[in-house]
Scaffold this motif. Structure first.
Motif, PDB file in Angstrom:
ATOM      1  N   VAL A   1      -6.983   5.111 -13.026  1.00  0.00           N
ATOM      2  CA  VAL A   1      -7.493   3.994 -13.830  1.00  0.00           C
ATOM      3  C   VAL A   1      -6.397   2.960 -14.083  1.00  0.00           C
ATOM      4  O   VAL A   1      -6.621   1.750 -13.961  1.00  0.00           O
ATOM      5  CB  VAL A   1      -8.070   4.500 -15.169  1.00  0.00           C
ATOM      6  N   ARG A   2      -5.197   3.434 -14.412  1.00  0.00           N
ATOM      7  CA  ARG A   2      -4.081   2.523 -14.654  1.00  0.00           C
ATOM      8  C   ARG A   2      -3.741   1.723 -13.408  1.00  0.00           C
ATOM      9  O   ARG A   2      -3.503   0.514 -13.475  1.00  0.00           O
ATOM     10  CB  ARG A   2      -2.860   3.330 -15.106  1.00  0.00           C
ATOM     11  N   ARG A   3      -3.764   2.397 -12.269  1.00  0.00           N
ATOM     12  CA  ARG A   3      -3.475   1.721 -11.009  1.00  0.00           C
ATOM     13  C   ARG A   3      -4.522   0.640 -10.729  1.00  0.00           C
ATOM     14  O   ARG A   3      -4.190  -0.472 -10.299  1.00  0.00           O
ATOM     15  CB  ARG A   3      -3.455   2.749  -9.873  1.00  0.00           C
ATOM     16  N   GLU A   4      -5.787   0.951 -10.981  1.00  0.00           N
ATOM     17  CA  GLU A   4      -6.853  -0.022 -10.766  1.00  0.00           C
ATOM     18  C   GLU A   4      -6.678  -1.235 -11.675  1.00  0.00           C
ATOM     19  O   GLU A   4      -6.890  -2.380 -11.249  1.00  0.00           O
ATOM     20  CB  GLU A   4      -8.213   0.631 -11.022  1.00  0.00           C
ATOM     21  N   GLN A   5      -6.289  -0.998 -12.905  1.00  0.00           N
ATOM     22  CA  GLN A   5      -6.056  -2.098 -13.837  1.00  0.00           C
ATOM     23  C   GLN A   5      -4.906  -2.978 -13.357  1.00  0.00           C
ATOM     24  O   GLN A   5      -4.988  -4.209 -13.396  1.00  0.00           O
ATOM     25  CB  GLN A   5      -5.756  -1.548 -15.232  1.00  0.00           C
TER      26      GLN A   5
ATOM     27  N   GLY B   1       0.811  -1.222   0.000  1.00  0.00           N
ATOM     28  CA  GLY B   1       0.000   0.000   0.000  1.00  0.00           C
ATOM     29  C   GLY B   1       0.837   1.261   0.000  1.00  0.00           C
ATOM     30  O   GLY B   1       0.304   2.361   0.179  1.00  0.00           O
ATOM     31  N   GLU B   2       2.149   1.115  -0.198  1.00  0.00           N
ATOM     32  CA  GLU B   2       3.064   2.264  -0.220  1.00  0.00           C
ATOM     33  C   GLU B   2       3.841   2.286  -1.535  1.00  0.00           C
ATOM     34  O   GLU B   2       4.390   1.244  -1.943  1.00  0.00           O
ATOM     35  CB  GLU B   2       4.037   2.187   0.952  1.00  0.00           C
ATOM     36  N   PRO B   3       3.878   3.428  -2.216  1.00  0.00           N
ATOM     37  CA  PRO B   3       3.187   4.676  -1.853  1.00  0.00           C
ATOM     38  C   PRO B   3       1.676   4.543  -1.984  1.00  0.00           C
ATOM     39  O   PRO B   3       1.182   3.629  -2.626  1.00  0.00           O
ATOM     40  CB  PRO B   3       3.753   5.678  -2.863  1.00  0.00           C
ATOM     41  N   SER B   4       0.972   5.461  -1.372  1.00  0.00           N
ATOM     42  CA  SER B   4      -0.485   5.402  -1.382  1.00  0.00           C
ATOM     43  C   SER B   4      -1.019   5.467  -2.814  1.00  0.00           C
ATOM     44  O   SER B   4      -0.463   6.186  -3.660  1.00  0.00           O
ATOM     45  CB  SER B   4      -1.063   6.564  -0.566  1.00  0.00           C
ATOM     46  N   PRO B   5      -2.096   4.741  -3.111  1.00  0.00           N
ATOM     47  CA  PRO B   5      -2.685   4.777  -4.456  1.00  0.00           C
ATOM     48  C   PRO B   5      -3.175   6.182  -4.792  1.00  0.00           C
ATOM     49  O   PRO B   5      -3.514   6.963  -3.898  1.00  0.00           O
ATOM     50  CB  PRO B   5      -3.866   3.796  -4.341  1.00  0.00           C
ATOM     51  N   PRO B   6      -3.217   6.541  -6.066  1.00  0.00           N
ATOM     52  CA  PRO B   6      -3.697   7.873  -6.466  1.00  0.00           C
ATOM     53  C   PRO B   6      -5.194   8.022  -6.166  1.00  0.00           C
ATOM     54  O   PRO B   6      -5.923   7.036  -6.069  1.00  0.00           O
ATOM     55  CB  PRO B   6      -3.428   7.901  -7.970  1.00  0.00           C
ATOM     56  N   SER B   7      -5.630   9.252  -6.017  1.00  0.00           N
ATOM     57  CA  SER B   7      -7.055   9.511  -5.786  1.00  0.00           C
ATOM     58  C   SER B   7      -7.837   9.270  -7.068  1.00  0.00           C
ATOM     59  O   SER B   7      -7.269   9.190  -8.166  1.00  0.00           O
ATOM     60  CB  SER B   7      -7.259  10.957  -5.330  1.00  0.00           C
TER      61      SER B   7
END
Length: 227
Positions: free
Chosen positions: A84-88, A71-77
């Motif tokens: 969207v890229r992070r979620e994918q 969980g580090e670094p924190s996911p983008p808001s």
């Protein structure tokens, strides 16, 4: 090979197994998440959590996706263009987990919303179980006595318990010096367990062994007593 090197056989064997399992997973470190299936070589079945978790973390770190576990670094808001890229990416890593868990356990983990929640949930569910099994293994060691068994039968029972403990609790050290110190401590413990387990009529031999400085390896002691 010297006695000290021989004393590390159990740990070295586990290290070689881990290295073999990781060879494919750590061969490349793509800059983008690969949608291809990822297999680490073993599937989580519950009792193998410690080894499975170690391999899984190494492979996912090797793919550059360790942040999905920590969980580090924190996911983008959600308003960030990278969201969207992070979620994918996270869904891809989540899928990797599912592929490396026994099918009987999959329904128990599908409700987790993100990979970190899944990782933390598995830790809570199975690390405590592994710790309980380790406690049980240590109780078996403390109570094991040769009794009517032959020396070879007693030795084989000890070996089986030690290997079970090694699988559940691999050597956590990274530096060569620390690995050596940790292995030496484990070997001393196993020497004491062997001496406690074997027949009381061998007390004179036990005392002579314990007078030696440094203490011999447990394998050397077994061979000496057997002769």
């Amino acid at each position: 090979m010297g006695d000290t090197d021989k004393s590390l056989v159990i740990f070295d064997d586990l290290t070689l197994k881990i290295a073999a399992l990781l060879q494919n997973g750590l061969g490349t470190q793509p800059t983008k998440t690969n949608s291809e299936n990822l297999y680490i070589g073993i599937k989580l079945c519950g009792d193998n959590y410690s080894l499975w978790a170690t391999l899984t973390k190494k492979v996912i770190d090797g793919r550059g996706r360790g942040s999905h576990l920590t969980g580090e670094p924190s996911p983008p808001s959600k308003t960030d263009h990278a969201y969207v890229r992070r979620e994918q990416d996270d869904q891809c890593v989540f899928t990797w987990f599912i592929l490396n868990i026994e099918s009987s356990l999959v329904n128990n983990v599908l409700h987790y919303p993100i990979t970190k929640a899944l990782w933390d949930g598995l830790t809570v569910s199975y690390r405590s179980r592994t710790d309980s099994l380790q406690i049980f293994d240590h109780k078996k060691l403390n109570s094991l006595r040769q009794g009517k068994d032959t020396l070879e039968e007693c030795w084989n029972k000890l070996q089986n318990i030690w290997m079970a403990i090694d699988r559940k609790d691999p050597n956590p050290m990274k530096e060569t010096r620390d690995i050596h110190i940790h292995n030496k401590k484990i070997q001393e413990q196993r020497l004491y367990w062997l001496l406690i387990a074997i027949d009381d009529k061998l007390e004179p031999i036990k005392r002579d062994i314990l007078k030696q400085d440094p203490l011999p390896s447990v394998e050397t002691v077994y061979a000496t007593i057997r002769r």
